[in-house]
Design a protein around this motif. Structure first.
Motif, PDB file in Angstrom:
ATOM      1  N   THR A 238      42.207  33.923  49.298  1.00 47.89           N
ATOM      2  CA  THR A 238      43.258  33.968  48.294  1.00 47.89           C
ATOM      3  C   THR A 238      43.305  32.659  47.512  1.00 47.89           C
ATOM      4  OG1 THR A 238      45.636  34.142  47.947  1.00 47.89           O
ATOM      5  CG2 THR A 238      44.931  33.179  50.019  1.00 47.89           C
TER       6      THR A 238
ATOM      7  N   LEU B  63      45.337  43.159  43.962  1.00 47.94           N
ATOM      8  CA  LEU B  63      44.441  42.111  43.479  1.00 47.94           C
ATOM      9  C   LEU B  63      43.001  42.353  43.914  1.00 47.94           C
ATOM     10  CD1 LEU B  63      46.806  39.150  44.349  1.00 47.94           C
ATOM     11  CD2 LEU B  63      46.520  40.257  42.124  1.00 47.94           C
TER      12      LEU B  63
ATOM     13  N   ARG C 264      44.446  43.369  49.106  1.00 49.58           N
ATOM     14  CA  ARG C 264      45.134  42.097  48.861  1.00 49.58           C
ATOM     15  C   ARG C 264      46.100  42.320  47.716  1.00 49.58           C
ATOM     16  NH1 ARG C 264      43.482  37.657  45.777  1.00 49.58           N
ATOM     17  NH2 ARG C 264      41.338  38.448  45.716  1.00 49.58           N
ATOM     18  N   ARG C 265      47.385  42.079  47.987  1.00 54.70           N
ATOM     19  CA  ARG C 265      48.422  42.421  47.028  1.00 54.70           C
ATOM     20  C   ARG C 265      49.308  41.228  46.722  1.00 54.70           C
ATOM     21  NH1 ARG C 265      50.602  48.479  47.937  1.00 54.70           N
ATOM     22  NH2 ARG C 265      51.523  47.889  45.941  1.00 54.70           N
ATOM     23  N   SER C 266      50.016  41.360  45.619  1.00 54.47           N
ATOM     24  CA  SER C 266      51.016  40.377  45.244  1.00 54.47           C
ATOM     25  C   SER C 266      52.323  40.693  45.933  1.00 54.47           C
ATOM     26  CB  SER C 266      51.220  40.400  43.724  1.00 54.47           C
ATOM     27  OG  SER C 266      52.388  39.686  43.361  1.00 54.47           O
TER      28      SER C 266
ATOM     29  N   SER D 112      51.899  33.770  47.476  1.00 51.52           N
ATOM     30  CA  SER D 112      52.345  34.965  46.746  1.00 51.52           C
ATOM     31  C   SER D 112      51.448  36.169  46.985  1.00 51.52           C
ATOM     32  CB  SER D 112      52.402  34.666  45.243  1.00 51.52           C
ATOM     33  OG  SER D 112      51.100  34.399  44.740  1.00 51.52           O
ATOM     34  N   GLU D 113      50.597  36.112  47.989  1.00 54.00           N
ATOM     35  CA  GLU D 113      49.688  37.221  48.274  1.00 54.00           C
ATOM     36  C   GLU D 113      49.682  37.545  49.767  1.00 54.00           C
ATOM     37  OE1 GLU D 113      46.569  35.961  44.694  1.00 54.00           O
ATOM     38  OE2 GLU D 113      45.827  36.262  46.737  1.00 54.00           O
TER      39      GLU D 113
END
Length: 812
Positions: free
Chosen positions: A701, A675, A665-667, A706-707
């Motif tokens: 989330t 994340l 899970r990323r920005s 934003s993810e």
């Protein structure tokens, strides 16, 4: 003994053809004026070659040329023929389009009313030594269809013209993706055959997986034939011979090839083909066969009615596309054009093409390529979106064409399904046909009785379906997702593409979403100034009802409405690709409940806004690249299941799939901050699927805009999941940098992402119409790179919008 000689009327004896308009709404100066003609050919292509008409595909020329379909046309040639001592001479016309009167030396020798069959006329008493004149006069097809309707009554149909009154290619009269260019002409070879005694009339070699080839040879005899004939069949190093007494019309020879190599569809094995030679004195026939068995399982199960196509006892997950005639003027097609287009299917990971029922029984070139490349073929009988009379004279024409088509095509290893019609059973149930039909038979007798009997008699090794869609039970709605094959068209026409996930179809034989062709293709024929989605010429090249409005509505919450024509082009192409990929990923995640998807459509027959993956100039649209990803042998996809997210993995290979999968899970921001991250071992047996639940750490989330999720297998397989639609997703505008390197064949464009760069696409045809690119719709996380390889163009100094696009700049 037979003595067969062939006189080709396109090349022998100095034959030169002309065509002239006999009567109709013809422009001044053209009536009765001969124009050089090409045979085989069509009147449109002849007039175009002679400079008498503009390109029918350009601008709004299509409507300016509608007079052609209402005009009577006469093809004429003179040729020199010398008697050769044979007893009989026959004029063989492999294809006349469509309502024609054939005259030799001023004497009528026959009339035709069917584009989809061949004809043979005895001209023994009419042909003379020396000069002969052959005239083939065609009724204007639109006028002929309307005249037939006036004579026998109206039958429900889609589109403008009553195409269902004639046995002619339905889409030739215009479709929701094709132009109204109803043609006439000698569209297949024409010749004189001179013979004595006996000749080969037809050959049906049917090969099975047991190595047995049963060859059915039909014979034609003259009345005076008195000698026995010897028929020989050779295949795979074996020879069988039969002696046939005069008058016998059929002989069957059985060859058994030892240790035969089986034919398989691509992805399941090799495609060995065996030459078959049939000889009868100096007459002979050659062809190729592949030894295989094909079945379709539609036995009811606990979930309804499956549709499982198996080859040599092995179930095949179908990854396919619908096929329409590859050019509105089909005589411009050849072995090379067919191979190029079918290679588009192969390169996209497909294993089946469905030849749709509004087109033609495809050519030997088409089937030969499919045999060689391992592409299964589903061949519709030619009935589409209409009711059809079951009375004479249409019924006899239907039977004649079906018998010829099955006889001709049955030998092909790739032939997998005969299908009775496209949407006609569904149409009878739902399209308000019953009142205008007033109890008249409407075609069911063809689909449920005549056609299956012909297939059972002539090609018993190939499965038959009464229609598409069809539930394989007359008491079940023909488009029930739980049974047989279904078409999904509420998506595109009425509802958002997320509706795909509401379906759990056993097999989808039609579904799709529209998008424009390549920019260079579009602008080659649309000249509106300024260019606009609702411009007059643009709408000429958008045949679907409210098509461009549906493109706009179809954006939904997925993508923003465009700011200019460049954004319109990119946004709608992107939305098309995403919509179809969304559906296929869902269908494959249902395996083994779902056993196949056949997208509408692979190809176009002219430059047009349509559902095609490859446009009318042969340029692969973003949709094609999306299909290549979701039709891969091994697919990873993230799917919602009730209240959780899962990774669905479909392994459509003969080997077990084991890989370490990392879910991150990323920005979406510039640094692409990680994340959360989880790993698991994915193990999927051959030809199987697995569902893996995602842990809450990555699946949940706190900031959906934003993810995103990045799913990567150690073997290179990837998938992405977004918690929000693009219209609310926080994407960085300048999320990547580029560099260009010249290569021998073109140039490379390397893109390096500094943040999430979503759906990167390069369109080199905007700089050079001949340029092509190897990849499209590439999503990069921060720090990743991708190189687009461009061929056929000089390297530019830089690339940017609108040549290089992504979803990012649409939102910023």
């Amino acid at each position: 003994m037979t003595s067969l000689k062939t006189f080709d009327l396109t090349t022998d004896g100095g034959a030169a053809w002309t065509v002239r308009a006999v009567d109709g709404p013809v422009p001044d100066g053209l009536i009765d004026r001969p124009v050089a003609a090409t045979v085989p050919g069509e009147v449109h292509t002849d007039l175009l070659a002679a400079g008498e008409i503009p390109d029918p595909f350009d601008g709004d020329n299509e409507s300016k040329l509608h007079w052609i379909g209402r005009t009577r046309w006469s093809y004429r040639t003179t040729f020199s023929w010398a008697a050769d001592g044979n007893d009989r001479q026959e004029l063989v016309a492999e294809g006349l389009d469509t309502v024609a009167t054939v005259t030799l030396n001023g004497q009528e020798i026959g009339r035709t009313a069917n584009q989809h069959r061949s004809y043979r006329f005895d001209v023994t008493s009419v042909l003379v030594a020396g000069d002969n004149e052959l005239v083939v006069e065609f009724e204007g097809p639109v006028a002929a269809a309307e005249a037939e309707r006036a004579k026998v009554g109206s039958w429900p149909h889609t589109n403008l013209h009553p195409y269902n009154e004639l046995r002619k290619m339905a889409s030739n009269f215009g479709w929701d993706w094709g132009p109204d260019v109803a043609t006439a002409g000698i569209w297949q070879p024409i010749r004189i055959e001179s013979w004595s005694g006996v000749r080969i009339d037809a050959v049906r070699p049917l090969a099975g997986a047991d190595g047995v080839l049963n060859t059915f040879v039909s014979l034609a005899w003259t009345d005076t034939a008195s000698e026995y004939a010897t028929v020989t069949v050779e295949v795979g190093g074996t020879t069988q011979t039969a002696s046939v007494k005069p008058g016998w019309d059929t002989v069957v020879l059985t060859n058994t090839v030892p240790e035969v190599d089986l034919w398989w569809p691509r992805g399941h094995g090799e495609q060995p083909l065996y030459d078959v030679v049939v000889t009868l004195a100096d007459d002979s026939w050659t062809g190729r066969v592949g030894f295989r068995d094909i079945t379709v399982n539609v036995a009811p199960d606990n979930d309804g009615t499956p549709f499982v196509l198996s080859v040599n006892g092995k179930p095949i997950y179908v990854r396919g596309a619908n096929w329409i005639p590859d050019d509105a003027f089909v005589t411009r097609l050849n072995a090379e054009t067919y191979r190029t287009s079918i290679q588009d299917a192969v390169d996209a990971g497909m294993n089946l093409l469905r030849v749709w029922g509004g087109g033609i029984y495809e050519s030997e070139d088409f089937y030969d390529v499919c045999d060689e490349l391992g592409i299964l073929v589903w061949q519709d009988f030619l009935f589409a979106c209409a009711a059809y009379s079951e009375e004479e004279p249409l019924r006899s024409e239907v039977e004649a064409e079906a018998r010829q088509a099955v006889t001709r095509l049955s030998k092909h290893a790739s032939l997998a399904v005969w299908n009775g019609n496209n949407e006609n059973i569904w149409g009878y149930v739902e399209w308000s046909w019953r009142v205008p039909l007033a109890g008249r038979p409407w075609g069911a007798g063809y689909y449920l009785d005549l056609l299956p009997k012909i297939v059972a008699e002539l090609d018993p090794r190939t499965p038959y379906s009464a229609g598409s869609p069809y539930s394989f039970d007359q008491f079940i709605h023909p488009n029930d997702e739980r049974h047989g094959t279904m078409h999904i068209w509420d998506v595109w026409n009425q509802v958002d593409y997320t509706t795909y996930r509401k379906y759990k179809p056993r097999f989808v034989s039609e579904f799709g979403f529209q998008g424009p062709p390549a920019w260079s293709t579009l602008t080659s024929v649309v000249h509106d100034a300024p260019l606009d989605p609702y411009g007059s010429q643009m709408l000429v090249h958008q045949k679907a009802f409210e098509g461009n409005l549906k493109l706009e509505r179809g954006l939904g919450e997925h993508l923003p409405v465009w700011k200019d024509i460049d954004d319109w082009h990119w946004t709608t192409q992107l939305n098309q690709a995403r919509a179809v990929a969304y559906g296929i990923e869902h269908f494959r995640s249902l395996f083994p409940l779902n056993t196949g998807a056949v997208v509408w459509q692979l190809n176009d027959n002219w430059p047009v806004v349509s559902w095609a993956a490859v446009d009318g100039h042969g340029i692969r649209k973003p949709l094609w690249y999306a299909l290549k990803r979701v039709y891969a042998d091994r697919l990873l996809t993230v799917q919602p299941r009730e209240t959780e997210l899962v990774v669905a993995a479909h392994n459509d290979t003969d080997n077990a799939w084991t890989t370490e999968v990392t879910v991150t899970r990323r920005s979406t921001a510039r640094d692409g901050e990680v994340l959360a991250r989880e790993t698991f071992t994915l193990e999927v047996p051959a030809r199987s699927a697995r569902i893996s639940e995602l842990p809450q750490s990555v699946a949940v989330t706190s900031n959906p805009t934003s993810e995103y999720l990045e799913v990567r297998g150690a073997d290179g397989s990837t998938a992405h999941w977004y918690f929000a639609e693009d219209t609310t997703l926080e994407l960085v505008a300048d999320a990547y940098s580029t560099s260009i390197t010249k290569t021998d064949g073109g140039y490379d464009v390397t893109v390096t992402a500094t943040a999430l760069a979503k759906d990167l696409a390069l369109f080199p045809d905007r700089l050079d119409r001949a340029a092509r690119v190897d990849s499209c719709l590439i999503t990069l996380s921060a720090g990743e790179t991708h190189t687009f390889k461009v061929t056929g163009a000089l390297a530019p100094s830089e690339v940017g919008v609108p040549v290089l696009r992504s979803a990012n700049e649409l939102l910023n």
